[in-house]
Design an enzyme around this catalytic site. Structure first.
Site: not given
Length: 515
Positions: A335-337, A353
């Site tokens: 998971g990344t944002t 991030l």
């Protein structure tokens, strides 16, 4: 007068950046504040127990990359002693296996990175940048439908330990995860943020928090020791610079793979005439993805980083060989944002991030969930527990800055594991090759080709989908847009038309114009 534009994965993440710009901070102050806030607003994607990258251009100067991604431990432990086990993430149409436990934790870089960015590029004290996140911890943030979906997808992680259940479940036995409409408060994490604002990043890397991490890992089958924490450093890097149809693109360099693979794909696309949503155009794009996968396997196979593999990857002869394979006999082969900010002084910040999905463990007394990067299959090409010691891990994260031929500046990046590079590639292609407005370019349907399977997102015409199905027998057609295909949050500035932005609807993205 406009002060800037922000795009991020949650309205509270973006609002933290907006507050800082309104108080006179620059884009780098804003992106740091947003990063801290994202740990509260986007806890599945972002944590102080993870890491990331910032592509920064200061007042129009040449971009530079701050690498604060996770780092492998100094010693490779005995796998038999590690807490390390698989869980299944259910995306609905597809599932994916992740590995969690304290044996999946790499050395976090997030805290050091945000403090280093503030020291080098910031204009406001860190106490003011952390304050919005502290407020969110105390007041709570109401969860939206997208966050409920995320918790459902990787619920096994957030039910796996008592420390995680206390924060993310409605009951102590973990049978009922938080849902849309619930107000998530994180008072313990708020106290940690207050302490970091007061004492600085040494608290995390040499002080009490470092010792808590090391003690927990040593007692419960984890990888990290105090030497891993105290030795962590942010690494400055020169970006990968790619020219594409008169446009200059600064991408994430090795040891990360995302930037160099996007550059490779753009080089293959350079000679192709773009036609919006035609079968031939998308077939060629899928072939480029296949050739990029092949190049990655050929050049980076069994290599823990991308340094060796990147040598010669953009060599003209090699590029021509892959072009010939596409034109001649094409192969059918997390998971990344992201946060993007541009301010009115010409500062541009593109920050990606990730906490992986989280290892399941919260560091005692801190509210911080540690990463599971050593359990990411994408980041362990040579197999689990075969990583080299004391090495910055590779990533597909691709924070990018683009100087367009019309003088505009574009900052973008994406979440989405291995889909990051194809998501960024397609948005760049939509903006540069198809001249789409930014919001349309970000939210247009996408494809992704990997391991012999072509994923086709909902939104294409039946004619195009049928044409792709004829060309690629192994296909999966999604009913609608989905976070599987990434989440590109992008902002731009043009001297004549001003600021613009787009948040990716696949990941509940938002954009805010700051006045």
């Amino acid at each position: 007068m406009s002060r800037g534009q922000i795009a991020a994965g949650h309205e509270k993440t973006a609002e933290a950046a907006e507050l800082i710009l309104k108080e006179g901070g620059n884009a780098f102050d804003a992106v740091v504040a947003a990063a801290f806030a994202s740990c509260v607003a986007e806890p599945v994607f972002s944590s102080l127990g993870g890491g990331g990258f910032l592509m920064a251009s200061h007042e129009g100067r040449s971009p530079r990359l701050f690498d604060f991604f996770v780092h492998t431990p100094l010693q490779v432990p005995d796998p038999e002693l590690l807490e390390f086990y698989p869980i299944q993430a259910d995306f609905g149409s597809q599932s994916q296996e992740f590995h969690i436990g304290l044996g999946s934790v790499a050395t976090p870089g997030m805290v050091r990175g945000l403090f280093e960015i503030n020291r080098q590029l910031g204009s406001m004290p860190m106490q003011e940048l952390i304050a919005p996140a502290v407020q969110y911890c105390r007041d709570g943030i109401a969860l939206n439908a997208f966050q409920q979906y995320l918790f459902e997808v990787i619920g096994p992680i957030y039910r796996s330990t008592g420390s995680a259940r206390r924060i993310f479940c409605r009951d102590s036995n973990g049978s009922d995860l938080v849902r849309a409409g619930d107000v998530l408060t994180m008072p313990e994490f708020g106290q940690t943020l207050d302490a970091l604002a007061e004492e600085g990043d040494d608290l995390f890397y040499r002080g009490e928090i470092a010792h808590r991490i090391a003690t927990q890992c040593e007692a419960e089958g984890g990888t990290l020791r105090i030497e891993d924490m105290s030795g962590y450093r942010v690494v400055p890097r020169d970006p990968v610079i790619t020219g594409y149809r008169g446009v200059r693109i600064a991408g994430n360099p090795p040891p990360s793979c995302g930037g160099i693979l996007i550059a490779f794909a753009l080089s293959l696309l350079e000679a192709q005439r773009d036609r919006v949503e035609t079968t031939d155009d998308l077939v060629y794009l899928a072939d480029v993805m296949a050739m990029t996968n092949k190049a990655r396997a050929d050049q980076f196979a069994m290599n823990a980083d991308c340094h060796a593999g990147s040598r010669g990857l953009l060599d003209p002869d090699l590029l021509q060989r892959y072009r010939n394979e596409i034109n001649g006999n094409p192969e059918a082969l997390r998971g990344t944002t992201h946060i993007s900010v541009i301010d009115d002084h010409g500062n541009a910040a593109s920050m990606s991030l990730s906490n992986g999905e989280g290892c399941g463990h919260v560091v005692p007394g801190t509210g911080i969930m540690l990463n599971n990067m050593l359990g990411e299959e994408d980041l362990n090409p040579a197999g689990f527990h075969s990583w080299p010691a004391d090495r910055r891990m590779t990533s597909m994260m691709s924070p990018s800055l683009v100087t367009l031929s019309n003088g505009a500046l574009l900052a973008l990046g994406s979440g989405g594991s291995n889909r990051i590079r194809t998501a960024v590639l397609q948005v760049l292609r939509n903006v540069i090759g198809h001249d789409m407005p930014l919001d349309e370019a970000v939210n247009a349907p996408r494809i992704h080709f990997e391991r012999g399977l072509l994923n086709i997102e909902g939104g294409f015409s039946d004619r195009v989908i049928n044409g792709l199905l004829e060309r690629f027998p192994a296909c999966h057609v999604w009913e609608d847009r989905n976070l599987f295909f990434g989440g590109v949050h992008a902002v731009s500035y043009h001297p004549a038309s001003g600021f613009d932005g787009a948040g990716d609807a696949r990941r509940s993205g938002v954009t805010i114009a700051v006045h």
